[in-house]
Design a protein around this motif. Structure first.
Motif, PDB file in Angstrom:
ATOM      1  N   VAL A  25       1.036  -1.153  -0.159  1.00 59.47           N
ATOM      2  CA  VAL A  25       0.022  -0.023   0.271  1.00 59.47           C
ATOM      3  C   VAL A  25       0.894   0.486   0.141  1.00 59.47           C
ATOM      4  O   VAL A  25       1.799   1.509   0.804  1.00 59.47           O
ATOM      5  N   SER A  35       4.841   5.028  -6.035  1.00 60.42           N
ATOM      6  CA  SER A  35       4.630   3.292  -6.338  1.00 60.42           C
ATOM      7  C   SER A  35       4.684   3.341  -7.484  1.00 60.42           C
ATOM      8  O   SER A  35       4.761   1.865  -7.751  1.00 60.42           O
ATOM      9  N   HIS A  46       0.785  -6.874  -6.140  1.00 65.92           N
ATOM     10  CA  HIS A  46      -0.294  -5.991  -6.335  1.00 65.92           C
ATOM     11  C   HIS A  46      -0.008  -4.845  -5.310  1.00 65.92           C
ATOM     12  O   HIS A  46       0.451  -4.457  -4.331  1.00 65.92           O
ATOM     13  N   TYR A  48      -1.357  -0.941  -3.851  1.00 66.84           N
ATOM     14  CA  TYR A  48      -3.372  -0.218  -4.047  1.00 66.84           C
ATOM     15  C   TYR A  48      -2.395   1.118  -3.146  1.00 66.84           C
ATOM     16  O   TYR A  48      -2.225   0.992  -2.573  1.00 66.84           O
ATOM     17  N   SER A  49      -3.174   2.369  -4.213  1.00 68.28           N
ATOM     18  CA  SER A  49      -2.595   3.208  -3.440  1.00 68.28           C
ATOM     19  C   SER A  49      -3.373   4.671  -3.220  1.00 68.28           C
ATOM     20  O   SER A  49      -4.676   4.710  -4.185  1.00 68.28           O
ATOM     21  N   THR A  69      -4.495  -0.794  -8.261  1.00 67.52           N
ATOM     22  CA  THR A  69      -5.212  -0.143  -8.048  1.00 67.52           C
ATOM     23  C   THR A  69      -4.955   0.877  -7.675  1.00 67.52           C
ATOM     24  O   THR A  69      -4.072   1.183  -6.434  1.00 67.52           O
ATOM     25  N   ILE A  71      -7.333   4.102  -5.001  1.00 68.65           N
ATOM     26  CA  ILE A  71      -7.870   4.027  -4.058  1.00 68.65           C
ATOM     27  C   ILE A  71      -8.575   5.653  -4.042  1.00 68.65           C
ATOM     28  O   ILE A  71      -7.229   6.188  -3.400  1.00 68.65           O
ATOM     29  N   TYR A  81     -11.315   0.506   2.844  1.00 69.49           N
ATOM     30  CA  TYR A  81     -11.226   0.266   1.659  1.00 69.49           C
ATOM     31  C   TYR A  81     -10.070  -0.623   1.033  1.00 69.49           C
ATOM     32  O   TYR A  81     -10.677  -0.927   0.069  1.00 69.49           O
ATOM     33  N   LEU A  82      -9.543  -1.100   2.057  1.00 71.84           N
ATOM     34  CA  LEU A  82      -8.739  -2.590   1.252  1.00 71.84           C
ATOM     35  C   LEU A  82      -9.809  -3.771   1.947  1.00 71.84           C
ATOM     36  O   LEU A  82      -9.674  -4.636   0.894  1.00 71.84           O
ATOM     37  N   HIS A  85     -11.630  -3.868  -1.132  1.00 67.20           N
ATOM     38  CA  HIS A  85     -11.260  -4.750  -2.915  1.00 67.20           C
ATOM     39  C   HIS A  85     -11.227  -5.997  -1.737  1.00 67.20           C
ATOM     40  O   HIS A  85      -9.728  -7.255  -2.931  1.00 67.20           O
TER      41      HIS A  85
END
Length: 300
Positions: A25, A35, A46, A48-49, A69, A71, A81-82, A85
């Motif tokens: 993240v 990122s 994966h 998630y940003s 992904t 966010i 939010y996580l 997903h």
């Protein structure tokens, strides 16, 4: 990197101890510098940003990979939010706190003392509370509190009274109008530092930055898998103190809690006892690196 030059980029990526198939993240996407480096090291993993700034969302649209992904939201809602997903645990969380170079340089955002503009300072431009609202609606006691606490302004009480007196005649709506008030209460030659302290205090209040950080840290400890890394870079003592206490004590303030056997009760342990700071070469190239402190925690 014209949007934002990431500070201690190599150190941040190394601190995450990235596994190619891991889940990571980035709490503060910004220009995407961190990122993009994380994504280079993923193979089956994966990223998630998060970012609440609409300009950052536009930058994220340039990343075309199924491993990423974006966010659009405040990192204080990390867990929610996580889980939306389908993510239960992650292997690393990175946060580059504070304000981006782009936000400072965008005159119309009202973050900088260098440009004449309306006093806005919202990181999330859809939010309702702006710097103008703080200056023109907060009580003298509230202004005294945020100037002293968030800006560490020495004459905070006097300045709060001056702001309230000034706005009785006309609202304080622009950068120059605020600087006009401040100029009467700062020492000659120290104007820029004084302005920066006041602007920092207002910006932190507008965006609830310290409260959001505390919420994100607590959720980070919950979301990290065993041996997962929490990597946080801060730029002023208020943020750094919160991060340091949480990693070392498991709480933001107060004494360390211990179990029956004398072991410290905390979800993380410090990887680095002292904060990592930027080298002279990077500081010369990027002035923002001068105040940066990087702390690393590991889930235990």
């Amino acid at each position: 990197m014209s949007y934002h030059d990431p500070v201690m980029l190599t150190e941040c990526i190394e601190a995450l101890n990235i596994k190619p198939n891991g889940v990571y993240v980035d709490l503060t996407f910004g220009g995407g510098g961190h990122s993009k480096e994380i994504l280079k090291k993923l193979d089956g993993g994966h990223l998630y940003s998060f970012d609440q700034d609409q300009d950052a969302k536009l930058n994220a649209e340039n990343i075309d990979t199924s491993s990423f992904t974006f966010i659009e939201g405040n990192f204080r809602h990390l867990r929610r939010y996580l889980k939306m997903h389908g993510v239960k645990t992650v292997d690393g969380i990175l946060g580059d706190l504070g304000i981006s170079s782009h936000q400072i340089d965008a005159a119309e955002r009202g973050f900088s003392t260098r440009f004449e503009a309306e006093l806005d300072m919202r990181m999330d431009q859809s939010a309702t509370k702006s710097a103008k609202d703080v200056l023109n609606t907060y009580s003298q006691a509230e202004l005294h509190r945020i100037l002293g606490m968030y800006g560490e302004v020495k004459n905070a009480k006097t300045l709060a009274a001056a702001i309230v007196a000034r706005r009785t005649n006309a609202e304080i709506n622009t950068v120059n109008e605020l600087k006009e008030v401040l100029s009467k209460y700062t020492k000659r030659g120290k104007e820029n530092r004084y302005y920066a302290q006041v602007f920092q205090a207002i910006r932190i209040e507008v965006n609830e930055e310290l409260k959001a950080l505390e919420e994100a840290l607590e959720q980070s400890a919950e979301m990290l898998d065993i041996d997962g890394r929490l990597v946080i870079m801060s730029y002023h003592s208020l943020e750094d103190r919160i991060v340091k206490n949480f990693i070392a004590k498991g709480k933001m303030t107060g004494e360390v809690e211990k179990d029956f056997y004398g072991n410290v009760i905390r979800p993380l342990e410090p990887v680095n006892r002292k904060p990592i700071v930027a080298g002279a070469e990077e500081i010369e190239r990027n002035n923002r690196a001068r105040s940066a402190k990087l702390r690393i925690g590991k889930k235990i």
